[in-house]
Design a protein around this motif. Structure first.
Motif, PDB file in Angstrom:
ATOM      1  N   GLY A 160       1.873   4.222   1.115  1.00 52.89           N
ATOM      2  CA  GLY A 160       1.348   5.576   1.070  1.00 52.89           C
ATOM      3  C   GLY A 160       0.398   5.785  -0.090  1.00 52.89           C
ATOM      4  O   GLY A 160      -0.645   6.434   0.046  1.00 52.89           O
ATOM      5  N   GLY A 161       0.751   5.224  -1.249  1.00 47.69           N
ATOM      6  CA  GLY A 161      -0.122   5.329  -2.410  1.00 47.69           C
ATOM      7  C   GLY A 161      -1.451   4.627  -2.190  1.00 47.69           C
ATOM      8  O   GLY A 161      -2.515   5.133  -2.572  1.00 47.69           O
ATOM      9  N   VAL A 162      -1.406   3.474  -1.550  1.00 47.64           N
ATOM     10  CA  VAL A 162      -2.635   2.740  -1.231  1.00 47.64           C
ATOM     11  C   VAL A 162      -3.497   3.556  -0.272  1.00 47.64           C
ATOM     12  O   VAL A 162      -4.725   3.652  -0.439  1.00 47.64           O
ATOM     13  CB  VAL A 162      -2.299   1.363  -0.624  1.00 47.64           C
ATOM     14  CG1 VAL A 162      -3.546   0.710  -0.028  1.00 47.64           C
ATOM     15  CG2 VAL A 162      -1.689   0.450  -1.692  1.00 47.64           C
ATOM     16  N   GLU A 163      -2.861   4.151   0.720  1.00 50.96           N
ATOM     17  CA  GLU A 163      -3.609   4.971   1.688  1.00 50.96           C
ATOM     18  C   GLU A 163      -4.301   6.145   1.004  1.00 50.96           C
ATOM     19  O   GLU A 163      -5.469   6.453   1.285  1.00 50.96           O
ATOM     20  CB  GLU A 163      -2.654   5.477   2.770  1.00 50.96           C
ATOM     21  CG  GLU A 163      -3.340   6.304   3.851  1.00 50.96           C
ATOM     22  CD  GLU A 163      -2.364   6.795   4.911  1.00 50.96           C
ATOM     23  OE1 GLU A 163      -2.755   7.684   5.684  1.00 50.96           O
ATOM     24  OE2 GLU A 163      -1.221   6.289   4.957  1.00 50.96           O
ATOM     25  N   MET A 164      -3.592   6.799   0.086  1.00 53.51           N
ATOM     26  CA  MET A 164      -4.177   7.927  -0.633  1.00 53.51           C
ATOM     27  C   MET A 164      -5.343   7.477  -1.509  1.00 53.51           C
ATOM     28  O   MET A 164      -6.390   8.127  -1.571  1.00 53.51           O
ATOM     29  CB  MET A 164      -3.098   8.614  -1.475  1.00 53.51           C
ATOM     30  CG  MET A 164      -2.044   9.325  -0.638  1.00 53.51           C
ATOM     31  SD  MET A 164      -0.564   9.778  -1.593  1.00 53.51           S
ATOM     32  CE  MET A 164      -1.212  11.060  -2.663  1.00 53.51           C
ATOM     33  N   GLN A 182      -8.818   2.446  -7.525  1.00 48.83           N
ATOM     34  CA  GLN A 182      -8.911   1.015  -7.257  1.00 48.83           C
ATOM     35  C   GLN A 182      -7.778   0.250  -7.936  1.00 48.83           C
ATOM     36  O   GLN A 182      -7.233  -0.713  -7.371  1.00 48.83           O
ATOM     37  CB  GLN A 182     -10.266   0.473  -7.723  1.00 48.83           C
ATOM     38  CG  GLN A 182     -10.544  -0.946  -7.261  1.00 48.83           C
ATOM     39  CD  GLN A 182     -10.571  -1.068  -5.749  1.00 48.83           C
ATOM     40  OE1 GLN A 182     -11.328  -0.389  -5.069  1.00 48.83           O
ATOM     41  NE2 GLN A 182      -9.725  -1.943  -5.201  1.00 48.83           N
ATOM     42  N   LYS A 183      -7.401   0.673  -9.150  1.00 50.19           N
ATOM     43  CA  LYS A 183      -6.270   0.040  -9.837  1.00 50.19           C
ATOM     44  C   LYS A 183      -4.982   0.225  -9.040  1.00 50.19           C
ATOM     45  O   LYS A 183      -4.150  -0.686  -8.958  1.00 50.19           O
ATOM     46  CB  LYS A 183      -6.108   0.638 -11.237  1.00 50.19           C
ATOM     47  CG  LYS A 183      -7.163   0.195 -12.236  1.00 50.19           C
ATOM     48  CD  LYS A 183      -6.930   0.832 -13.600  1.00 50.19           C
ATOM     49  CE  LYS A 183      -7.995   0.405 -14.593  1.00 50.19           C
ATOM     50  NZ  LYS A 183      -7.816   1.064 -15.916  1.00 50.19           N
ATOM     51  N   ILE A 184      -4.807   1.411  -8.459  1.00 49.80           N
ATOM     52  CA  ILE A 184      -3.620   1.670  -7.653  1.00 49.80           C
ATOM     53  C   ILE A 184      -3.610   0.775  -6.417  1.00 49.80           C
ATOM     54  O   ILE A 184      -2.583   0.181  -6.069  1.00 49.80           O
ATOM     55  CB  ILE A 184      -3.563   3.158  -7.258  1.00 49.80           C
ATOM     56  CG1 ILE A 184      -3.240   4.012  -8.496  1.00 49.80           C
ATOM     57  CG2 ILE A 184      -2.524   3.404  -6.154  1.00 49.80           C
ATOM     58  CD1 ILE A 184      -3.354   5.505  -8.268  1.00 49.80           C
ATOM     59  N   GLU A 191       2.244  -5.599  -5.563  1.00 45.89           N
ATOM     60  CA  GLU A 191       3.690  -5.345  -5.603  1.00 45.89           C
ATOM     61  C   GLU A 191       4.290  -5.308  -4.202  1.00 45.89           C
ATOM     62  O   GLU A 191       5.467  -5.667  -4.026  1.00 45.89           O
ATOM     63  CB  GLU A 191       3.971  -4.049  -6.359  1.00 45.89           C
ATOM     64  CG  GLU A 191       3.773  -4.187  -7.858  1.00 45.89           C
ATOM     65  CD  GLU A 191       4.144  -2.943  -8.640  1.00 45.89           C
ATOM     66  OE1 GLU A 191       4.361  -3.064  -9.851  1.00 45.89           O
ATOM     67  OE2 GLU A 191       4.214  -1.844  -8.042  1.00 45.89           O
ATOM     68  N   ILE A 192       3.522  -4.863  -3.215  1.00 49.13           N
ATOM     69  CA  ILE A 192       4.016  -4.891  -1.838  1.00 49.13           C
ATOM     70  C   ILE A 192       4.331  -6.327  -1.424  1.00 49.13           C
ATOM     71  O   ILE A 192       5.371  -6.610  -0.806  1.00 49.13           O
ATOM     72  CB  ILE A 192       2.988  -4.251  -0.878  1.00 49.13           C
ATOM     73  CG1 ILE A 192       2.971  -2.731  -1.060  1.00 49.13           C
ATOM     74  CG2 ILE A 192       3.321  -4.604   0.582  1.00 49.13           C
ATOM     75  CD1 ILE A 192       1.847  -2.035  -0.316  1.00 49.13           C
ATOM     76  N   LYS A 193       3.460  -7.254  -1.766  1.00 41.96           N
ATOM     77  CA  LYS A 193       3.684  -8.663  -1.438  1.00 41.96           C
ATOM     78  C   LYS A 193       4.922  -9.185  -2.164  1.00 41.96           C
ATOM     79  O   LYS A 193       5.748  -9.897  -1.582  1.00 41.96           O
ATOM     80  CB  LYS A 193       2.455  -9.495  -1.820  1.00 41.96           C
ATOM     81  CG  LYS A 193       1.222  -9.177  -0.979  1.00 41.96           C
ATOM     82  CD  LYS A 193       0.034 -10.015  -1.416  1.00 41.96           C
ATOM     83  CE  LYS A 193      -1.206  -9.689  -0.600  1.00 41.96           C
ATOM     84  NZ  LYS A 193      -2.399 -10.464  -1.044  1.00 41.96           N
ATOM     85  N   LEU A 194       5.056  -8.832  -3.444  1.00 43.18           N
ATOM     86  CA  LEU A 194       6.223  -9.258  -4.214  1.00 43.18           C
ATOM     87  C   LEU A 194       7.506  -8.709  -3.608  1.00 43.18           C
ATOM     88  O   LEU A 194       8.499  -9.441  -3.432  1.00 43.18           O
ATOM     89  CB  LEU A 194       6.085  -8.780  -5.662  1.00 43.18           C
ATOM     90  CG  LEU A 194       7.326  -8.919  -6.551  1.00 43.18           C
ATOM     91  CD1 LEU A 194       7.705 -10.391  -6.708  1.00 43.18           C
ATOM     92  CD2 LEU A 194       7.091  -8.277  -7.912  1.00 43.18           C
TER      93      LEU A 194
END
Length: 214
Positions: A160-164, A182-184, A191-194
């Motif tokens: 959700g944060g990436v989408e925003m 872009q940092k987010i 972190e999603i991959k981790l």
């Protein structure tokens, strides 16, 4: 008495200095307004980050495995710092931390024929947010259960944060806001991959992705 003669070079230099200072303070587009994408992003992402921090404290306090504790600590630290920046922006722009705008109005066509207003505390409208029932389940879970549930909820939350953040990049060219977005995207995608790997190590899978298929 003769008036002092002003050096035109100094006058021009002075104007350029003031212009440069104004650019640094307000950016190319001036101070964002109350209904701007930048203000909406800052407000909504601050609330979004706050829930991620809350969930991370919940799982940290249960005494999870070191890799989960370290992840929770990183999210608490990073997102607390970023949330402080969002609030600082709003203060610098002379805007309140809350607004009459419904959550995500900045991303869903507000001021361009958007959908009707809803109460501003409807945080469930933000993508990836955990429900009250899910938070209660996380609080009541055993350590092992909490590790899996935390990873599943946080992967969806990060999506959700990436989408925003991706939405902000399409709507703004303000340097500091675009840089943060872009940092987010970069940080939370990693972190999603981790977290997906940590789930697999526990014999579990993420919830279905909320991100659109590429």
């Amino acid at each position: 008495m003769e008036k002092p003669v002003r050096n035109p070079v100094l006058v021009v230099c002075g104007v350029l200095v003031l212009a440069a200072a104004a650019f640094l303070l307000f950016g190319r587009g001036g101070t964002p307004g109350d209904t701007s994408a930048e203000a909406g992003f800052a407000r909504d992402m601050a609330a979004h980050h706050a829930q991620a921090v809350d969930m991370s404290f919940i799982v940290r306090d249960k005494g999870p495995a070191p890799e989960i504790r370290n992840l929770a600590f990183d999210i608490i630290t990073t997102q607390s710092n970023q949330r402080g920046m969002f609030i600082g922006w709003l203060q610098a722009w002379g805007l309140g931390q809350v607004s009459d705008q419904r959550p995500m109005a900045w991303m869903s066509g507000h001021a361009h024929g958007g959908t009707p207003m809803k109460p501003v505390d409807s945080v469930a409208e933000m993508p990836g947010m955990a429900s009250a029932a899910e938070l209660t389940k996380l609080k009541q879970a055993t350590v092992t259960q909490a590790e899996v549930l935390y990873l599943q909820l946080m992967i969806r939350h990060h999506e959700g944060g990436v989408e925003m953040a991706q939405g902000l990049l399409k709507l703004s060219d303000r340097t500091e806001v675009v840089s943060m977005a872009q940092k987010i995207i970069d940080g939370q995608s990693a972190e999603i991959k981790l977290m997906t790997d940590l789930l697999r190590q526990r014999g579990a899978q993420p919830y279905p992705s909320i991100l659109p298929r590429q």
